[in-house]
Design an enzyme around this catalytic site. Structure first.
Site, PDB file in Angstrom:
ATOM      1  N   GLU A   1      30.153 -18.673 -10.779  1.00  0.00           N
ATOM      2  CA  GLU A   1      29.153 -19.075 -11.778  1.00  0.00           C
ATOM      3  C   GLU A   1      29.566 -20.402 -12.410  1.00  0.00           C
ATOM      4  OE1 GLU A   1      27.416 -15.937 -14.008  1.00  0.00           O
ATOM      5  OE2 GLU A   1      27.559 -17.076 -15.871  1.00  0.00           O
TER       6      GLU A   1
ATOM      7  N   GLN B   1      28.737  -7.915 -16.850  1.00  0.00           N
ATOM      8  CA  GLN B   1      29.267  -8.701 -17.960  1.00  0.00           C
ATOM      9  C   GLN B   1      30.796  -8.701 -17.838  1.00  0.00           C
ATOM     10  OE1 GLN B   1      29.378 -10.951 -20.017  1.00  0.00           O
ATOM     11  NE2 GLN B   1      27.911 -10.288 -21.582  1.00  0.00           N
TER      12      GLN B   1
ATOM     13  N   THR C   1      23.875 -21.198 -14.636  1.00  0.00           N
ATOM     14  CA  THR C   1      23.369 -20.566 -15.857  1.00  0.00           C
ATOM     15  C   THR C   1      22.187 -21.356 -16.412  1.00  0.00           C
ATOM     16  OG1 THR C   1      24.816 -21.749 -17.381  1.00  0.00           O
ATOM     17  CG2 THR C   1      25.671 -19.706 -16.447  1.00  0.00           C
TER      18      THR C   1
HETATM   19  N1  LIG Z   1      25.949 -14.285 -16.132  1.00  0.00           N
HETATM   20  C1  LIG Z   1      25.237 -14.312 -17.218  1.00  0.00           C
HETATM   21  O1  LIG Z   1      24.642 -15.329 -17.523  1.00  0.00           O
HETATM   22  C2  LIG Z   1      25.157 -13.082 -18.061  1.00  0.00           C
HETATM   23  C3  LIG Z   1      24.368 -13.070 -19.165  1.00  0.00           C
HETATM   24  N2  LIG Z   1      24.242 -11.961 -19.940  1.00  0.00           N
HETATM   25  C4  LIG Z   1      23.429 -11.956 -21.131  1.00  0.00           C
HETATM   26  O2  LIG Z   1      23.169 -10.637 -21.565  1.00  0.00           O
HETATM   27  C5  LIG Z   1      22.083 -10.576 -22.455  1.00  0.00           C
HETATM   28  C6  LIG Z   1      21.024  -9.521 -22.235  1.00  0.00           C
HETATM   29  O3  LIG Z   1      20.264  -9.745 -21.048  1.00  0.00           O
HETATM   30  P1  LIG Z   1      19.790  -8.522 -20.179  1.00  0.00           P
HETATM   31  O4  LIG Z   1      20.898  -7.608 -19.928  1.00  0.00           O
HETATM   32  O5  LIG Z   1      19.038  -9.046 -19.042  1.00  0.00           O
HETATM   33  O6  LIG Z   1      18.760  -7.851 -21.187  1.00  0.00           O
HETATM   34  P2  LIG Z   1      18.053  -6.449 -21.132  1.00  0.00           P
HETATM   35  O7  LIG Z   1      16.606  -6.682 -21.323  1.00  0.00           O
HETATM   36  O8  LIG Z   1      18.456  -5.648 -19.971  1.00  0.00           O
HETATM   37  O9  LIG Z   1      18.643  -5.763 -22.430  1.00  0.00           O
HETATM   38  C7  LIG Z   1      18.718  -6.413 -23.675  1.00  0.00           C
HETATM   39  C8  LIG Z   1      18.875  -5.377 -24.784  1.00  0.00           C
HETATM   40  O10 LIG Z   1      17.664  -4.678 -24.917  1.00  0.00           O
HETATM   41  C9  LIG Z   1      17.875  -3.298 -24.740  1.00  0.00           C
HETATM   42  N3  LIG Z   1      16.736  -2.751 -23.958  1.00  0.00           N
HETATM   43  C10 LIG Z   1      16.394  -3.078 -22.690  1.00  0.00           C
HETATM   44  N4  LIG Z   1      15.293  -2.392 -22.322  1.00  0.00           N
HETATM   45  C11 LIG Z   1      14.938  -1.636 -23.379  1.00  0.00           C
HETATM   46  C12 LIG Z   1      13.869  -0.721 -23.630  1.00  0.00           C
HETATM   47  N5  LIG Z   1      12.964  -0.448 -22.696  1.00  0.00           N
HETATM   48  N6  LIG Z   1      13.805  -0.130 -24.837  1.00  0.00           N
HETATM   49  C13 LIG Z   1      14.715  -0.390 -25.779  1.00  0.00           C
HETATM   50  N7  LIG Z   1      15.748  -1.262 -25.616  1.00  0.00           N
HETATM   51  C14 LIG Z   1      15.854  -1.861 -24.423  1.00  0.00           C
HETATM   52  C15 LIG Z   1      19.178  -3.161 -23.995  1.00  0.00           C
HETATM   53  O11 LIG Z   1      19.843  -1.951 -24.286  1.00  0.00           O
HETATM   54  C16 LIG Z   1      19.957  -4.355 -24.503  1.00  0.00           C
HETATM   55  O12 LIG Z   1      20.609  -4.018 -25.700  1.00  0.00           O
HETATM   56  C17 LIG Z   1      21.551 -11.888 -22.365  1.00  0.00           C
HETATM   57  O13 LIG Z   1      22.090 -12.499 -23.463  1.00  0.00           O
HETATM   58  C18 LIG Z   1      22.068 -12.454 -21.071  1.00  0.00           C
HETATM   59  O14 LIG Z   1      21.977 -13.835 -21.078  1.00  0.00           O
HETATM   60  C19 LIG Z   1      24.948 -10.850 -19.615  1.00  0.00           C
HETATM   61  C20 LIG Z   1      25.753 -10.801 -18.530  1.00  0.00           C
HETATM   62  C21 LIG Z   1      25.927 -11.914 -17.672  1.00  0.00           C
HETATM   63  N1  LIG Z   2      25.720 -12.709 -23.686  1.00  0.00           N
HETATM   64  C1  LIG Z   2      26.043 -13.474 -22.648  1.00  0.00           C
HETATM   65  N2  LIG Z   2      25.389 -14.635 -22.449  1.00  0.00           N
HETATM   66  C2  LIG Z   2      25.709 -15.430 -21.404  1.00  0.00           C
HETATM   67  O1  LIG Z   2      25.102 -16.514 -21.296  1.00  0.00           O
HETATM   68  C3  LIG Z   2      26.719 -14.996 -20.514  1.00  0.00           C
HETATM   69  C4  LIG Z   2      27.383 -13.790 -20.758  1.00  0.00           C
HETATM   70  N3  LIG Z   2      27.023 -13.045 -21.818  1.00  0.00           N
HETATM   71  N4  LIG Z   2      28.385 -13.359 -19.977  1.00  0.00           N
HETATM   72  C5  LIG Z   2      28.879 -14.106 -18.886  1.00  0.00           C
HETATM   73  C6  LIG Z   2      28.450 -15.480 -18.838  1.00  0.00           C
HETATM   74  C7  LIG Z   2      29.231 -16.482 -19.643  1.00  0.00           C
HETATM   75  N5  LIG Z   2      28.248 -17.511 -19.844  1.00  0.00           N
HETATM   76  C8  LIG Z   2      28.453 -18.664 -20.564  1.00  0.00           C
HETATM   77  C9  LIG Z   2      29.243 -18.645 -21.664  1.00  0.00           C
HETATM   78  C10 LIG Z   2      29.448 -19.800 -22.423  1.00  0.00           C
HETATM   79  C11 LIG Z   2      28.847 -20.957 -22.059  1.00  0.00           C
HETATM   80  C12 LIG Z   2      29.097 -22.159 -22.890  1.00  0.00           C
HETATM   81  O2  LIG Z   2      29.719 -22.044 -23.929  1.00  0.00           O
HETATM   82  N6  LIG Z   2      28.652 -23.304 -22.506  1.00  0.00           N
HETATM   83  C13 LIG Z   2      28.766 -24.505 -23.310  1.00  0.00           C
HETATM   84  C14 LIG Z   2      29.935 -25.356 -22.910  1.00  0.00           C
HETATM   85  C15 LIG Z   2      31.196 -24.595 -22.829  1.00  0.00           C
HETATM   86  C16 LIG Z   2      32.419 -25.448 -22.786  1.00  0.00           C
HETATM   87  O3  LIG Z   2      32.486 -26.375 -21.928  1.00  0.00           O
HETATM   88  O4  LIG Z   2      33.309 -25.198 -23.574  1.00  0.00           O
HETATM   89  C17 LIG Z   2      27.514 -25.286 -23.121  1.00  0.00           C
HETATM   90  O5  LIG Z   2      27.323 -26.254 -23.839  1.00  0.00           O
HETATM   91  O6  LIG Z   2      26.705 -24.849 -22.281  1.00  0.00           O
HETATM   92  C18 LIG Z   2      28.030 -20.988 -20.931  1.00  0.00           C
HETATM   93  C19 LIG Z   2      27.840 -19.835 -20.200  1.00  0.00           C
HETATM   94  C20 LIG Z   2      26.984 -17.112 -19.303  1.00  0.00           C
HETATM   95  N7  LIG Z   2      27.102 -15.701 -19.371  1.00  0.00           N
END
Ligand SMILES: NC(=O)C1=CN([C@@H]2O[C@H](COP(=O)(O)OP(=O)(O)OC[C@H]3O[C@@H](n4cnc5c(N)ncnc54)[C@H](O)[C@@H]3O)[C@@H](O)[C@H]2O)C=CC1
Ligand SMILES: Nc1nc(=O)c2c([nH]1)NC[C@@H]1CN(c3ccc(C(=O)N[C@@H](CCC(=O)O)C(=O)O)cc3)CN21
Length: 307
Positions: free
Chosen positions: A14, A182, A45
């Protein structure tokens, strides 16, 4: 029948869009180093602000035009309209993107901020499948693969771990193909997530998201963002380390041990949060000695055909 090797564990990284020209230069080096390990994809992202969205699209363009890597586009629905999301998915398809990570996204810091039309990731998954169906011919050489987030540690807004599992099952029913976790810091959290998910009827692959962290401040920031408490021993070791290479080794050791346990417990592959740094990520992958990647297999068979 010739013997074809089994599909090796998946490997993905990522990255996030660089904020400055200097960071962009550094990211080129990172992408080269990551490409040398032949990952299945590199995820980019996304955040919905117009400026960040532009930089996400630029990075996807760059990966498609200048590397042999396959980009996976993160897409979040919080604060967005259905029309904008539809346009974005169409745009990804036209660029040649075939993988999307569909998430709700982090809530805006302002509690009165715009939440958009879709409160949960499920609705975004359904929208992506609709747009996909409308573009069946353009996708004749490969449909969209939809990844979603899964939580080894309870999501901060969720009432319980079990509720997270129900949400994951809902994402599968809406059309998710696989999940990426996560960050987490205890091996039993991944194993517990997979066990609870299987019991509930979740059958899609769940890939552990791993973080070879070399900076205690990053660990703290990430923890504030995700609600996942940092491992105290890891934080203390990073704090006590005197050199950068020592810190890299500490982060890699920690992530390698999590990854090994996950793979032993049946993980389908590994997804590495790189924070745009290649050293920790590539050292982690070397350490895991994953079976050879598909890209190598392709080069090998090309060599045989030419022989
Ligand atoms: N690689 C990445 O960029 C990652 C990002 N994330 C971040 O995690 C956060 C949540 O995203 P998602 O998991 O896709 O959201 P999601 O929609 O699956 O869930 C978000 C929240 O809403 C609740 N929820 C979901 N469906 C519901 C329903 N039908 N009724 C009541 N509550 C419900 C969940 O329990 C959770 O607390 C975001 O901030 C996302 O950006 C998390 C892991 C990795
Ligand atoms: N709640 C949540 N939101 C996310 O966006 C997220 C997760 N969890 N879990 C895994 C990864 C980690 N992610 C991240 C976390 C931090 C930055 C961030 O801080 N970016 C800054 C610059 C960081 C730096 O260079 O220090 C930016 O300006 O985008 C980006 C993606 C995306 N993903």
């Amino acid at each position: 029948m010739p013997h074809y090797p089994a599909t090796p564990p998946s490997l993905s990284y990522e990255v996030y869009p660089p904020a400055t020209p200097r960071a962009r230069e550094a990211l080129n080096t990172t992408l080269d180093a990551l490409a040398a390990t032949h990952p299945d994809f590199v995820s980019v992202t996304y955040s919905g602000t117009p400026e960040r969205r532009r930089t996400t699209l630029e990075l996807i363009h760059q990966i498609l035009d200048h590397t042999r890597l396959r980009p996976l586009a993160h897409l979040t629905c919080v604060g967005e309209s259905a029309d904008t999301l539809t346009d974005l998915v169409r745009h990804f398809i036209s660029l040649g993107v075939r993988g999307v990570l569909a998430m709700r996204g982090d809530l805006p810091a302002d509690p009165n901020g715009e939440r958009g039309e879709y409160p949960f990731a499920r609705y975004l998954i359904e929208l992506i499948r609709r747009v996909e169906a409308q573009n069946a011919v353009a996708l004749g050489a490969g449909r969209l693969s939809i990844g979603v987030a899964a939580y080894p540690v309870r999501h901060p807004e969720s009432p319980s771990f079990q509720h997270d599992i129900e949400v994951l099952l809902g994402k599968q029913r809406s059309g998710a193909d696989y999940a990426i976790t996560q960050v987490y810091f205890r091996p039993e959290e991944y194993t517990g997530l997979v066990a609870a998910a299987r019991t509930a009827g979740v059958s899609i692959p769940i890939v552990p998201g791993l973080l070879p962290v070399d900076d205690v401040r990053r660990l703290e920031r990430l923890s504030a963002m995700t609600g996942v408490a940092p491992d105290p021993l890891l934080a203390a070791a990073l704090e006590a380390a005197r050199t950068e290479s020592e810190r890299t080794r500490i982060g890699v050791d920690f992530a390698a041990s999590l990854a090994r346990r996950a793979l032993e417990d049946g993980a389908p592959g590994v997804h590495v949060y790189t924070f745009n740094k290649h050293r920790g990520a590539t050292e982690l992958v070397e350490r895991l000695e994953l079976p050879r990647r598909r890209a190598d297999a392709r080069l090998d068979s090309a060599a045989r055909v030419g022989a």
